[in-house]
Design a protein around this motif. Structure first.
Motif, PDB file in Angstrom:
ATOM      1  N   ARG A 128       0.845  -1.195   0.000  1.00 36.25           N
ATOM      2  CA  ARG A 128       0.000   0.000   0.000  1.00 36.25           C
ATOM      3  C   ARG A 128       0.878   1.242   0.000  1.00 36.25           C
ATOM      4  O   ARG A 128       1.983   1.229   0.534  1.00 36.25           O
ATOM      5  CB  ARG A 128      -0.875   0.032   1.260  1.00 36.25           C
ATOM      6  N   GLN A 129       0.356   2.315  -0.589  1.00 35.56           N
ATOM      7  CA  GLN A 129       1.084   3.576  -0.576  1.00 35.56           C
ATOM      8  C   GLN A 129       0.122   4.726  -0.846  1.00 35.56           C
ATOM      9  O   GLN A 129      -0.725   4.636  -1.739  1.00 35.56           O
ATOM     10  CB  GLN A 129       2.197   3.564  -1.648  1.00 35.56           C
ATOM     11  N   PHE A 130       0.213   5.745  -0.088  1.00 40.11           N
ATOM     12  CA  PHE A 130      -0.616   6.958  -0.127  1.00 40.11           C
ATOM     13  C   PHE A 130      -2.015   6.676   0.444  1.00 40.11           C
ATOM     14  O   PHE A 130      -2.727   5.779  -0.012  1.00 40.11           O
ATOM     15  CB  PHE A 130      -0.750   7.554  -1.541  1.00 40.11           C
ATOM     16  N   GLU A 131      -2.356   7.526   1.405  1.00 45.05           N
ATOM     17  CA  GLU A 131      -3.644   7.364   2.064  1.00 45.05           C
ATOM     18  C   GLU A 131      -4.773   7.729   1.122  1.00 45.05           C
ATOM     19  O   GLU A 131      -4.676   8.668   0.344  1.00 45.05           O
ATOM     20  CB  GLU A 131      -3.686   8.277   3.293  1.00 45.05           C
TER      21      GLU A 131
ATOM     22  N   GLU B 132      -4.469   3.235   3.533  1.00 47.89           N
ATOM     23  CA  GLU B 132      -3.621   3.480   2.374  1.00 47.89           C
ATOM     24  C   GLU B 132      -4.105   2.604   1.215  1.00 47.89           C
ATOM     25  O   GLU B 132      -4.665   1.530   1.415  1.00 47.89           O
ATOM     26  CB  GLU B 132      -2.171   3.192   2.745  1.00 47.89           C
TER      27      GLU B 132
ATOM     28  N   ARG C  91       2.586  -9.334   5.978  1.00 45.33           N
ATOM     29  CA  ARG C  91       2.774  -9.328   7.427  1.00 45.33           C
ATOM     30  C   ARG C  91       3.065  -7.918   7.927  1.00 45.33           C
ATOM     31  O   ARG C  91       2.498  -7.461   8.920  1.00 45.33           O
ATOM     32  CB  ARG C  91       3.931 -10.259   7.796  1.00 45.33           C
ATOM     33  N   ARG C  92       3.938  -7.217   7.221  1.00 49.29           N
ATOM     34  CA  ARG C  92       4.268  -5.852   7.638  1.00 49.29           C
ATOM     35  C   ARG C  92       3.052  -4.942   7.598  1.00 49.29           C
ATOM     36  O   ARG C  92       2.852  -4.102   8.470  1.00 49.29           O
ATOM     37  CB  ARG C  92       5.358  -5.269   6.724  1.00 49.29           C
TER      38      ARG C  92
ATOM     39  N   GLN D  24       1.579  -2.950  10.790  1.00 52.12           N
ATOM     40  CA  GLN D  24       1.421  -1.491  10.788  1.00 52.12           C
ATOM     41  C   GLN D  24      -0.017  -1.113  11.125  1.00 52.12           C
ATOM     42  O   GLN D  24      -0.270  -0.205  11.909  1.00 52.12           O
ATOM     43  CB  GLN D  24       1.806  -0.900   9.430  1.00 52.12           C
TER      44      GLN D  24
ATOM     45  N   HIS E  44      -0.693  -1.570  14.723  1.00 54.11           N
ATOM     46  CA  HIS E  44      -0.032  -0.507  15.463  1.00 54.11           C
ATOM     47  C   HIS E  44      -0.813   0.805  15.346  1.00 54.11           C
ATOM     48  O   HIS E  44      -1.022   1.525  16.320  1.00 54.11           O
ATOM     49  CB  HIS E  44       1.385  -0.330  14.925  1.00 54.11           C
ATOM     50  N   ASP E  45      -1.273   1.091  14.117  1.00 54.47           N
ATOM     51  CA  ASP E  45      -2.052   2.317  13.914  1.00 54.47           C
ATOM     52  C   ASP E  45      -3.337   2.293  14.729  1.00 54.47           C
ATOM     53  O   ASP E  45      -3.741   3.299  15.311  1.00 54.47           O
ATOM     54  CB  ASP E  45      -2.397   2.484  12.435  1.00 54.47           C
TER      55      ASP E  45
END
Lengths: 655, 655
Positions: free
Chosen positions: A313-316, A323, A642-643, A647, A650-651
């Motif tokens: 994923r990239q950019f919200e 994202e 997994r990452r 994340q 965590h968020d």
């Protein structure tokens, strides 16, 4: 425009079995071998260790039973030419192994089978199959790669000793890039100008020892190492120079030309040119294997990039707090999905080609043989370029991660890069294809036919007219059934699409023939005439191959037993066709096959199809059944997913 | 069609000095260093030895005096920003060295200069310049590459100890691909979300020690090695994970945002977004260096392929007894010469960009700064893709020889491959360019302007309208002077060409603005609106860059003092323009800027120009002045020419 709907799902095992096709048993056999033997690539090793490991893996393949597939039943093989090609295609994760296996059993062993006679078969084939006799295929020279007919190594018959003297007259004549030469090969099939009675008889092949039992070069043979290459460093490519090396008369692979004691020459083929091309024609298996392997490498690269693109994923995305998955971006879909669609098309075309090769063995039908050679040349060029482009695009689509060796794309790129220029330089191959097509028009420009074309382009095609594919009657039926409406939805009609490709091929070819004929009328230098039209020549070949590939795809869908799965393939085929048309829309516009409005509709349709197929993309690429052992990239096997989970957690918990 | 004549020759020193341009003295300085120090690449070594050698070469560069070019005079540097960029561009033969130098002095040192204040400059700059303090630029994270604004490393101010606590909360937040990290770096400029008083203040940079004097990681810092990469293996890329690492408050690079003892935050820039982009904007030098180096790598590849193509022969030309030089084939010319022409265009565009960067330092002109950033983004994308394509094409044009490491093309390909995705992913960069262009139209779609565009595309452009290039008045004069004839020769008229590019840019951009405006009227999800137009967005950026590049080329020719040399450059420019138009002719046809007849004329003109420029091709590529030390490929330094001579002699004497 109403883009036809894509089903939300398809039958994965149905598609997998359709794609496994006629040689499913061989594919399964290789999958089984991979589960048992450690065939993992050794690219992290230094050159010597990598080569040693690759040789060791070659021995492991012997144990698997797949190495005898392409050899005659009479000599302990399995007589399954098609299977032998397909088995190599299953090794995209270790291309050094694939190429070294191809050299040993395809090129070296294949040449002994095709060009030799019983005396060679009885003596060598068993040892070649079990790797007791590692060998080389010594055709290319430093000075002559594409123009094999002019190679300069000589094999001169000496009646006093009843031997041939094999000799390298100058540096440009040394054998170059020869696989298995730098380290492991004991004998080489050496292609040389045969001279007997003071007369040149053209290119022939001989069995020449290059190393003794202890692995030392035999007297008179100088072996150099080609050193590091961009990739394929598990293959020991070398250079061979012969200083008047003597071999017995029986070393000549004498199926198409023989020398009797005393020096008399005989051949079952009259003309030197025809003999040369007949001999070369028996060796197209290597070319077909390269096409198949290139296709597999592209599939593996797509598998990595699509799985990563589906997790990364990239950019919200505003208003969602999430994202965006990168494969949801249109730009990302446009990079990868047309290449995926083309991979399907080429897959079916490759299977058709392999089937034809397999069924034609020793048919004696010269015209069909020429046609097969043309198809092999065209598909090899198109598929290897597709692989280069696809792997490059996948590398970029994975960003920095795609640059790390652990994610496999660098090695795939480096290993396959030579595919576009070995086993025939692609540009030269496409000219051969065009040449074959032009023989259709031979009557129209006799001058150029004899003086010009016959000599500028290596003259592999005696009288081929490449016209019919296996799917021909189906194609005709679809074209006939195409509704003669003229609305924007006709672009999804398969008959309309087929006709568009067919019409383009015919028009380009007609135009080329007219152009060459016009030019020859003016007393022009035939070299200049042909050279000035070279871009047109290459285009003719490309659009021809496009048509053949599409017809194979259509025939493949027809074989699909499940309607929902077939409907998904139909959309994949639409994407393949329309993105191909979009890429070449300048031609269609110039020749008024499309108007501006229609051309824009096609771009919209490509975008729409990308969006429709995006949810199925990962499942589609998985269906190719590339063995899981070849998929090791962390980004494609869970690390990224997994990452993303970590994340998100965590968020959510606020860190 | 009458193609304008190309002079048979040109003044080589005139062209070389025009191309050396404003920083000829720096180019000469690097050429001198290369003659004295051994900066040859170490790609044949194992990773550790290669890295050690690259570090050693970095120390040699310190001795050469070029490493201080980009640093302020006040601290012992030379205050020559332009020179520092150009110096890196002169290292295409050892790209590991170039990248490691770029990391140390451009990114790490550049960040300390641009984001730090006197306290950092006094303490660190001398040691950075002389390499006593090797450092890292730790921006990218595993989970956030393009979207730097959302990176997840935190730097939390602790008022009790007056320190910042630098922390990596989860794996996606670790610093990734960081050059100098795996082996040599002692400190890192770490980008992190600054938190003080419980409030996030956006991304800031801090000086964080990562290794002690003995080279061991300091407590709390975990360093991993990224391992092997496709290329650039002399650079020690690594991953950094921080476990609540404490640094003093003064470690904050505080030019654009500072924390007072106790935790009060102050910044000379009001909004967080603006602050972020102001900080990023100071760092564009790295991006510009990558563009320059990519351009040089393409030139070196072309030098190899053109020299080989000019010596290599294949296939006999009937009636001559000689084999044809491969660069005499139209297909070969078409592969290489348009890329050579584009290399000239990009060279002039790059010099213009470097000049603007150099002259603008601290000008305080915000609009000009945004314009520069857009130009840097666009040119970086276009030049790195050009390099990827050019090197790939050169590899294929050299056949099997191009696959051998000794002939340099494999390393050039592997090393430059990451250029398209580092220092800004090209696809993202082009979107930034388009975004800047669209601000022109802001009034027309307020909704999308605020909700949509401002957030989907990283918002680097506050109000840039990219319009004028340095050559603007010259361009207008040429356009005004274009004869309004409508004959087939107008395609060679520079005014016509310039107007064609300008008109295309305006039309694409107008269309995009209209499309976005229309779509937002329908209550649509702004993400969908922008995403559905992504192909259009990317095209707008590309055609804009095409226009800017052409204008720079035209201005470069105008500076040429010798009319005959200028006339040669005019033909090179024609080839660049017309091959660009040919490639995009579908657009010109669709939008009725060209009709079919004219489009075909353009193809003919490209062919004719290829033929005219072919005899000058080698001299043209030599004029770029790539240092001879970087040209080591045997095929380009005499081996092929020698073999051809030997073969000819042998043929003449009858062996």
């Amino acid at each position: 425009m109403d883009t036809p709907k894509t089903p939300a799902d398809f039958d994965r095992s149905e598609l997998a079995s359709l794609l496994d096709g006629r040689w499913a048993h061989v594919r399964d056999q290789v999958r089984g071998s991979l589960a048992e033997a450690d065939l993992s690539p050794g690219d992290e090793l230094d050159t010597e260790a990598h080569r040693a490991r690759t040789l060791d893996q070659l021995h492991q393949l012997v144990g698997s039973g797949i190495t005898g597939l392409g050899f005659p039943l009479s000599h302990g093989g399995q007589g399954d030419i098609g299977g032998s090609v397909v088995s190599l295609e299953m090794l995209p994760g270790n291309l050094s192994l694939m190429v070294k296996a191809g050299v040993q059993w395809g090129l070296f062993g294949g040449a002994v089978v095709a060009l030799g006679t019983d005396r060679h078969h009885d003596r060598y084939l068993a040892k070649i199959m079990n790797l007791e006799l590692p060998g080389c295929f010594a055709m290319t020279e430093t000075g002559h790669g594409s123009d094999v007919q002019r190679l300069r190594t000589t094999a001169t018959y000496d009646p006093d000793t009843d031997e041939f003297v094999v000799h390298t007259p100058h540096e440009a004549a040394r054998k170059e890039y020869i696989g298995n030469a730098a380290r492991d090969g004991r004998m080489a099939v050496v292609f040389a100008q045969l001279i007997t009675g003071g007369e040149g008889r053209g290119v022939h092949a001989l069995m020449v020892p290059i190393r003794d039992d202890a692995g030392r070069p035999v007297p008179g043979v100088r072996i150099e190492d080609c050193g590091r290459k961009a990739g394929l460093n598990g293959v020991d490519n070398g250079r061979l120079t012969f200083d008047r090396v003597r071999v017995p008369r029986e070393a000549l692979l004498n199926r198409y030309g023989d020398v009797e004691p005393g020096g008399a020459y005989r051949s079952p083929v009259d003309s030197e040119g025809k003999r040369f091309f007949t001999m070369l024609g028996t060796l197209i298996r290597g070319r077909i294997s390269v096409a198949g392997t290139a296709g597999s490498a592209a599939k593996l690269a797509l598998r990595i990039a699509l799985r990563y693109g589906d997790a990364r994923r990239q950019f919200e995305r505003p208003g969602t707090g999430e994202e965006t998955v990168v494969l949801d971006y249109l730009a990302h879909q446009r990079k990868l999905l047309p290449l995926l669609a083309k991979s399907f098309a080429l897959h079916f075309a490759q299977e058709e080609l392999v089937s034809t090769l397999h069924d034609m063995q020793n048919s004696g039908d010269e015209r069909a043989q020429r046609e097969l050679e043309s198809r092999a040349a065209g598909l090899k060029a198109v598929t290897t370029w597709h692989a280069t482009r696809t792997i490059q695009t996948c590398r970029e689509a994975c960003g920095g991660a795609g640059y790390l060796t652990e994610n496999q794309l660098p090695q795939l790129k480096a290993d396959t890069d030579v595919f576009t220029t070995f086993e025939g330089d692609n540009t030269v191959l496409l000219q051969l294809v065009a040449k074959g097509l032009l023989t259709n028009y031979k009557d129209q420009f006799d001058d150029l036919g004899t003086i010009g074309m016959a000599r500028f382009v290596a003259d592999q095609f005696v009288g081929a007219v490449i016209e019919r594919t296996a799917a021909r009657s189906l194609v005709q039926r679809l074209i006939d059934a195409a509704p003669k409406r003229d609305d924007e939805n006709e672009i999804f009609d398969r008959g309309w699409q087929l006709e568009l490709f067919e019409d383009r091929e015919k028009h380009v070819l007609d135009g080329l023939a007219r152009r060459l004929r016009r030019a020859t009328g003016r007393d022009a230098d035939p070299f200049e005439v042909f050279n000035n039209a070279q871009d047109h020549v290459l285009r003719a070949a490309r659009v021809h191959v496009d048509r053949v590939v599409l017809e194979a795809f259509v025939a493949g869908i027809e074989r699909c037993g499940d309607p929902r799965t077939a409907a998904v393939l139909d959309r994949v085929c639409d994407l393949h066709v329309l993105s191909t048309v979009e890429e070449d829309r300048a031609w269609f516009l110039e020749h008024e096959r499309l108007n501006s409005r229609r051309a824009k509709t096609i771009t919209e349709a490509v975008n729409a199809l990308c969006g429709q197929l995006r949810p199925l993309a990962v499942d589609l690429v998985e269906s190719f059944g590339i063995p899981d052992q070849w998929l090791t990239a962390p980004i494609a096997t869970g690390a990224e997913a997994r990452r993303q989970r970590d994340q998100r957690e965590h968020d959510l918990t606020g860190g």
